[in-house]
Design an enzyme around this catalytic site. Structure first.
Site, PDB file in Angstrom:
ATOM      1  N   ASP A  60       0.923  -1.474  -0.048  1.00  0.00           N
ATOM      2  CA  ASP A  60      -0.080  -0.018  -0.002  1.00  0.00           C
ATOM      3  C   ASP A  60       0.831   1.349   0.057  1.00  0.00           C
ATOM      4  OD1 ASP A  60      -3.127   0.396   0.532  1.00  0.00           O
ATOM      5  OD2 ASP A  60      -1.927   1.837   1.050  1.00  0.00           O
ATOM      6  N   ASP A  86       4.873   3.380  -3.762  1.00  0.00           N
ATOM      7  CA  ASP A  86       4.091   3.785  -4.820  1.00  0.00           C
ATOM      8  C   ASP A  86       4.198   2.885  -5.916  1.00  0.00           C
ATOM      9  OD1 ASP A  86       2.832   5.415  -6.586  1.00  0.00           O
ATOM     10  OD2 ASP A  86       3.971   7.413  -6.475  1.00  0.00           O
ATOM     11  N   SER A 168     -13.877  -4.217 -13.222  1.00  0.00           N
ATOM     12  CA  SER A 168     -14.899  -3.381 -12.811  1.00  0.00           C
ATOM     13  C   SER A 168     -15.976  -3.883 -13.714  1.00  0.00           C
ATOM     14  CB  SER A 168     -14.683  -2.209 -12.473  1.00  0.00           C
ATOM     15  OG  SER A 168     -15.899  -1.246 -12.317  1.00  0.00           O
ATOM     16  N   TYR A 181     -10.825   4.774 -16.623  1.00  0.00           N
ATOM     17  CA  TYR A 181     -11.175   3.716 -15.972  1.00  0.00           C
ATOM     18  C   TYR A 181     -11.629   2.413 -16.650  1.00  0.00           C
ATOM     19  CZ  TYR A 181     -12.362   1.084 -11.506  1.00  0.00           C
ATOM     20  OH  TYR A 181     -12.705   0.452 -10.553  1.00  0.00           O
ATOM     21  N   LYS A 185      -9.636  -1.033 -17.124  1.00  0.00           N
ATOM     22  CA  LYS A 185     -10.401  -2.252 -16.426  1.00  0.00           C
ATOM     23  C   LYS A 185     -10.790  -3.369 -17.526  1.00  0.00           C
ATOM     24  CE  LYS A 185      -9.987  -1.585 -12.139  1.00  0.00           C
ATOM     25  NZ  LYS A 185      -8.963  -2.274 -11.373  1.00  0.00           N
TER      26      LYS A 185
END
Length: 296
Positions: A60, A86, A168, A181, A185
């Site tokens: 993370d 990162d 997604s 996005y 995805k």
């Protein structure tokens, strides 16, 4: 407690253990990298994996949150380390894979590419920065992690290896205001199928995509709550405006979801665990929709 009772309890425990297919856990002794696991779905994946015997690497950008998740896992008897950084920095990806392999005694078994956020805009207002950041984070980063980890997956030691890329419904069906996005995805789905075809035949690597619908996370919380991420010093607000989320008068909330509710982070993570586990050992190259029945 008498010795007879203790003996009977021990015998019963042994009987139950023999009845279980995986008495030490579904993922016993497997090393798993879970990106974006400082909170939300990723943190739940890490917790569930550890409960099933995995050695989990918490990745993370927020070091404090990553260490908190790892500490909680260790406090309950699980095995976990935090490797913060990162993912948009190549040197961090190299460090992440190297430390995961070290933690696993030279082995890595599972990668869950979960990290990410949304930076929305309609097509004609989408900036290059928004486009480049989201495409890099959701498309290029998973590829670079997988490429870096190739030496630990292209092996023939008889142990299971699998990669789970999080997509997604935006990548399956598209979504207004999310062209960056949606592209990333959708690309993840093609990348996953390619991995399954390249690394499956010789090395037995399974690769699957899980496409989430409306799951309760900071990305679907009310935007007014104030959650944000920073990109090169710029604050990017997260969430959905409350007015946009509210159902019109007379309309049943979540009417487009047959189960009539959003999913929880635990339910989402449970789907990831199911695909990572040996119970899904013949599932590869697939996109599994976790949407409560929503199909659009």
């Amino acid at each position: 407690m008498t010795s007879v009772i203790k003996m009977r309890m021990a015998e019963r425990a042994a009987q139950l253990s023999r009845q279980l297919n995986y008495p030490k856990g579904l993922l016993y002794n497997q090393v798993a990298i879970v990106t974006g696991s400082g909170q939300g779905i990723g943190a739940e994946c890490a917790r569930l994996f550890a409960n099933e015997g995995a050695k989990v690497v918490i990745s993370d950008i927020d070091g404090a949150k990553a260490e908190e998740v790892a500490s909680k896992i260790r406090s309950t008897g699980g095995q976990a380390i935090a490797v913060a950084g990162d993912l948009l920095k190549d040197e961090y990806i190299k460090q992440l894979v190297a430390k995961a392999a070290e933690f696993g005694g030279g082995k890595i078994h599972i990668i869950v590419n979960n990290a990410g956020f949304t930076w929305d805009a309609v097509i004609h207002k989408m900036t290059d920065k928004q486009w480049d950041t989201i495409v890099a984070l959701h498309g290029t980063v998973p590829f670079k992690i997988i490429r870096e980890a190739a030496p630990y997956f292209r092996v023939k030691d008889g142990e299971p290896r699998n990669i789970i890329n999080i997509s997604s419904t935006s990548g399956v069906h598209g979504n207004a205001g999310q062209i960056n996005y949606a592209l990333a995805k959708a690309g993840v789905i093609g990348m996953t199928k390619t991995i399954a075809k390249e690394w499956g035949p010789a090395f037995g690597v399974r690769a699957n995509t899980i496409a989430f619908g409306h799951i309760e996370t900071r990305l679907t919380a009310n935007k007014e709550a104030g959650a944000f991420v920073e990109v090169d010093g710029q604050k990017v607000a997260l969430g959905i405006p409350e007015k946009q989320k509210a159902a019109p008068p007379g309309v049943i909330p979540y009417q487009d979801i047959p189960l009539r509710r959003p999913g929880t982070a635990t339910e989402a993570a449970s789907a990831v665990l199911a695909i990572a586990s040996p119970l899904s050992s013949y599932i590869s190259g697939q996109t599994i929709s976790v949407t409560g029945g929503r199909n659009m």
